[in-house]
Design an enzyme around this catalytic site. Structure first.
Site: not given
Ligand code: BGC
Length: 760
Positions: A315
Site C-alpha cells: 500500500d
Molecule cells: C489506500 C489504498 C489505495 C491506495 C492507492 C492507500 O492509501 O489504503 O486502499 O488503494 O492508497 O490510492
C-alpha cells in the site's frame, strides 16, 4: 460448413483465452531472461502520476499534464513497471486517453530490446475505482461497498463491478485496486463504508461476485486472460487491516489465529478461488509485526496455504513506513530488504526513486537474491500478459466503448441503490409514515438534502470526496429528485444549521405534512476519517432537535460513512431510512423508495450500535450477552445485522429441514421455508440462514450466517426458499487452527423460525 468453421474458431479463441498458454509462458520467461537487474527492479517500482507531471508532487500545475522529461526519466532511467493515480483529481475520459497514450508512447520510444517478440514492456496503470469509475468524469457511480452489501444481491454487485471495469477500461486503465475484502468488525473505522459489512460469509460471497464482475469469465482461474472490457481486481488489504483495536486507521490489530482464520481470511480465500489476480497488503501491524515485513502472512499463509499465485503490491508508502511509523527498520535500505524478502512484489513507493535505487544496491550486494527478484518480476510480467497489455496496450484506440456512461449503466446504479436502501423504522399507519402518497407536502432539511458529496462519500472524484464542485446547483440533488417525484409541495427549508436559518425555516415548515431530515456524515476515509465518538456532530444534532421540535412527523434519512448513533431520536421519528452512501443516482432511488414506487428490500450488513461502548457484532459469544444483573440483555443494538423492513407484511412460515445424500455422496440437509406476502405490492426479500452450534470445543457464536437468498414475492402470494447445508458449513476453526466438524446438535435459524440438525 462456414458455420462449423466459425464455431471451431470461436471455441479455439475462447479456449486459448481461458488458459495460460505455453506460448505466453515462454514469452514471459524469454523477456525475463533478457532483463538487467535495473530493469527488474524498475518493474517492481510503482510511482504516483504526480512524479511524471508538470509541477511539484501534490501541487501539480493546472491543468494537469505529463512532463515529457520526467516521463522519459521514469521509463528509460528507472524502467518503472507501474503508475497509479493520486487521489487529487478526476479527469475526463479524453484526458485519461492522453495520459495513457503518452505513457505508452514513452515505452515505445525506449530502445530496450527484451525479446524478438516483444521489444518493450508496457506500463501497468492502477486506480481506485472503488464504487464505479470514480476518477473518470461522468463515470457511473454506484453505492459504496457497504450499501452494495445491503442489497444481499450478488448479481447486482457483479454487474456494478462489470460496469466499473468497462468504464475504467474505456479510460485506458486495466488495473483496479478493489474490492476491499476487509471485514467491517469495528464500526468506528474510517473505512467501514468501504467494506461489505461485518460478516465473513457475506463478504466472501459478494467479494467473489465483485471479482467476477471486474475480471470477467476468463479470470476464473489464475491463468485466465482478461479481455479489453475487464480489469484485474486487487483484493485489499491483506490481512486484518479492519481489525485494529482502536478502530483508528492503520493502528495495531491484535488477532488470534482463530480470528484471522475465521473472520479475516475467508473473503480473501473466496476471491483467490475466483481467480483474483492481485492483492494489496495491509499497512498496519498484526500482533506486533507490520504485515509488510511478515513472511508468515505474505508467503506461508497467502501463497502456500491459500494458494495465491498473483502479484502482491504494497500500500501507499508502506516500505518507508517500516522506518518512520513502525520502527522495525533503522533506515530505508533495511526496510526495502525486509519487505522484499518478506514477499512483496511491487512497491507503491510512490513519490521518488529511493526504493528503486536501494533495491538495485541490495541485489548487487547479494542481500536480495536475483531469484527473489525473478519471482516478483515473473508475476508482474505475467499479469501484464494476462491483461493483454503487450499486444493491446491502448484498446481505446480501436474501441470507443459505446456503452460507457449510458442510461443503462445509470439504471443499474439506481437499481443497486434501491435494493440497498434499508427501511429501519416505519410507524405504519401514522401520519407521515412511509410510503408517502404523491401530493404530500414535504419540508426537506439537512446537509445531505442538496449536497451530492454526502451521497457519494469518499473516493468520488477525489480521495476524500469533499470536492464541492459536486455541489453544483445544476446537478440532480436529493431535494430535486424528490421534487421531481412529488406532485405536492417539496421545498428545502434548512440545509446548513444556523439559528437564523432555523428561524426562517420555522415559518416554512408550517405548510408541510412531514419533515424529511437528510443527515449526512462528512465524507472521509483513511486517517482523515478517524473519529473519537460515534455521536453525530453538534450541527447535525441541532438540526435533529429543531426538526423534532416542529411538531410535524419526522422521517430521518441517514447518509453515513459508518453507523452514527441515533438512539435518542428513533422513538420520536415516524420512519428512519438508511441510505448509506448511495452514489450519484442514489437520490432517484431514494425518491422511488419514499414514494413507494419501489418496495424497500435492503438489509443491514452490520449491527447498528445503540451506544458508543456497545459495539458487539451479531456473531458474538454467549458470555457477551450477560448484563449487570446476570440477565442476557447486554447485546442490545439499535438494529441487528440483517434488519430491514418492507412495505409489505411478510410472514416466514412452513420451515422444514430434510436430510439427504448430495450429488457428492455426502450427507446434506435441505432447508425449506416459505415467505408469504400479505400486501398489494410485490416485495423482494433476502432470507438469511444462520447456524448455532449448541456445544463445541471452541466457544460457539450465538449464531453465524451460512447462506442467504433474495427473491421476488408477488403480491398476495408466497415464495419458497431452499438452501442446502453441507457438513462443511457446520465446521469451525478449532483450537489448533484446523477446520473441525464435531458431532452434536445445531440450531438453524431462519427469520423467527428454527429447526435442528444433528450429527451423531
Ligand atoms: C489506500 C489504498 C489505495 C491506495 C492507492 C492507500 O492509501 O489504503 O486502499 O488503494 O492508497 O490510492
Amino acid at each position: 460448413m462456414k458455420k462449423l468453421f466459425f464455431l471451431v474458431t470461436w471455441c479455439f479463441a475462447h479456449l486459448a483465452n481461458a488458459q495460460w498458454t505455453n506460448q505466453q509462458e515462454s514469452s514471459v520467461q524469454n523477456i525475463l531472461s533478457q532483463m538487467t537487474i535495473e530493469e527488474k527492479v524498475g518493474q517492481m517500482t510503482q510511482i504516483n502520476l504526480d512524479v511524471i507531471c508538470v509541477g511539484d508532487i501534490y501541487k501539480l500545475q493546472e491543468p494537469h499534464r505529463i512532463d515529457p522529461a520526467k516521463l522519459k526519466e521514469a521509463i528509460e532511467k528507472y524502467h518503472v513497471g507501474s503508475i497509479l493515480n493520486c487521489g487529487g483529481h478526476a479527469y475526463p475520459i479524453e484526458q485519461w486517453h492522453e495520459i495513457i497514450s503518452g505513457i505508452h508512447q514513452a515505452t515505445l520510444a525506449n530502445q530496450q530490446q527484451h525479446s524478438d517478440e516483444y521489444k518493450n514492456i508496457p506500463v501497468l496503470y492502477g486506480i481506485d475505482a472503488i464504487h464505479g469509475a470514480n476518477y473518470v468524469m461522468g463515470g457511473t457511480l454506484f453505492p459504496q461497498q457497504l450499501g452494495q452489501a445491503a442489497t444481499f444481491n450478488p448479481a447486482l454487485v457483479q454487474e456494478a463491478a462489470r460496469i466499473t471495469a468497462y468504464e475504467t477500461r474505456a479510460a485506458g486503465i486495466p488495473w483496479n485496486f478493489s474490492p476491499v475484502l476487509d471485514v467491517g468488525r469495528v464500526p468506528t473505522w474510517s473505512r467501514f463504508f468501504e467494506t461489505y459489512g461485518e460478516d465473513p460469509y457475506l463478504c466472501s460471497v459478494l467479494g467473489k461476485a465483485c471479482v467476477k464482475g471486474y475480471q470477467g469469465e476468463f479470470g476464473n482461474d489464475n491463468n485466465g486472460e482478461i479481455d479489453e472490457y475487464h480489469v484485474a481486481a486487487c483484493m485489499k488489504h491483506f490481512l486484518g487491516y479492519s481489525g485494529a483495536r482502536t478502530g483508528k486507521d492503520r493502528t495495531p490489530a491484535y488477532l488470534s489465529d482463530i480470528q484471522l482464520k475465521e473472520i479475516y481470511r475467508p473473503s480473501f480465500q473466496a476471491a483467490i478461488d475466483q481467480g483474483a489476480l492481485t492483492v494489496m497488503i495491509n499497512s498496519g501491524e498484526i500482533n506486533g509485526i507490520p504485515v509488510h515485513a511478515n513472511p508468515k502472512i505474505l508467503v506461508d499463509l497467502l501463497r502456500k496455504e491459500m494458494g495465491f499465485q498473483g502479484m502482491a503490491v504494497t500500500d501507499w508508502e508502506d516500505v518507508i513506513k517500516l522506518v518512520n511509523i513502525h520502527h522495525v527498520a533503522e533506515n530505508l535500505k533495511d526496510a526495502v530488504a525486509l519487505a522484499v524478502n518478506a514477499g512483496i512484489d511491487m512497491c507503491m513507493v510512490p513519490n521518488d526513486y529511493n526504493f528503486t535505487n536501494l533495491l538495485i544496491e541490495l541485489a548487487k550486494e547479494g542481500k536480495i537474491s536475483e531469484e527473489r527478484l525473478n519471482q516478483s518480476v515473473y508475476r508482474i510480467l505475467k499479469l501484464k500478459m494476462q491483461l493483454d497489455l503487450f499486444d493491446n496496450p491502448v484498446p481505446f484506440q480501436k474501441n470507443n466503448y459505446p456503452d460507457k456512461m449510458t442510461s443503462s449503466f445509470q439504471s443499474a446504479a439506481i437499481q443497486t441503490a434501491e435494493e440497498s436502501i434499508t427501511l429501519l423504522e416505519n410507524k405504519k399507519g401514522k401520519t407521515g409514515s412511509l410510503p408517502w402518497a404523491s401530493g404530500t407536502n414535504i419540508c426537506v432539511v439537512g446537509n445531505a438534502a442538496n449536497q451530492l458529496i454526502y451521497q457519494n462519500g469518499a473516493w468520488s472524484r477525489t480521495w476524500q470526496g469533499t470536492d464541492t464542485t459536486w455541489n453544483d446547483p445544476a446537478r440532480l440533488t436529493t431535494f430535486k429528485a424528490l421534487q421531481q417525484a412529488n406532485t405536492g409541495n417539496t421545498y428545502c427549508a434548512l440545509s446548513q444549521w444556523s439559528k437564523e436559518a432555523a428561524k426562517a425555516a420555522n415559518k416554512k415548515v408550517k405548510k408541510s405534512d412531514v419533515v424529511l431530515v437528510c443527515l449526512g456524515e462528512k465524507p472521509s476515509t483513511e486517517k482523515p476519517g478517524d473519529i473519537d465518538d460515534l455521536n453525530w456532530d453538534k450541527a447535525e444534532r441541532q438540526m435533529m432537535k429543531w426538526a423534532l421540535g416542529t411538531g410535524k412527523p419526522v422521517v430521518l434519512v441517514l447518509f453515513e460513512n459508518r453507523p452514527r448513533l441515533v438512539n435518542e431520536w428513533v422513538e420520536q421519528c415516524t420512519a428512519v431510512v438508511m441510505a448509506y452512501q448511495p452514489g450519484e443516482w442514489g437520490n432517484v432511488a431514494l425518491a422511488n423508495i419514499l414514494f413507494g414506487k419501489t418496495n424497500p428490500s435492503g438489509k443491514l450488513p452490520f449491527t447498528y450500535p445503540r451506544y458508543n461502548q456497545s459495539l458487539l457484532t451479531y456473531d458474538h459469544k454467549h458470555s457477551e450477552e450477560l448484563d449487570p444483573s446476570f440477565g442476557s440483555k447486554a447485546y442490545n443494538p439499535q438494529w441487528p445485522f440483517g434488519h430491514g423492513l418492507s412495505y409489505s407484511d411478510l410472514t416466514y412460515q412452513n420451515m422444514s429441514i430434510t436430510r439427504s445424500i448430495g450429488n457428492n455422496g455426502k450427507m446434506n440437509w435441505t432447508v425449506s421455508v416459505e415467505v408469504k406476502n400479505d400486501s398489494d405490492r410485490d416485495a423482494k426479500e433476502s432470507v438469511l440462514v444462520y447456524k448455532h452450534d449448541r456445544v463445541a470445543s471452541v466457544t460457539p457464536h450465538v449464531k453465524k450466517l451460512i447462506n442467504f437468498k433474495k427473491q421476488v414475492i408477488k403480491a398476495h402470494a408466497a415464495a419458497t426458499y431452499q438452501f442446502t447445508i453441507e457438513p462443511d458449513d457446520l465446521k469451525f476453526v478449532g483450537a489448533n487452527g484446523e477446520m473441525l466438524l464435531e458431532s452434536g446438535v445445531w440450531d438453524i435459524y431462519v427469520g423467527n423460525l428454527s429447526g435442528t440438525i444433528e450429527i451423531k
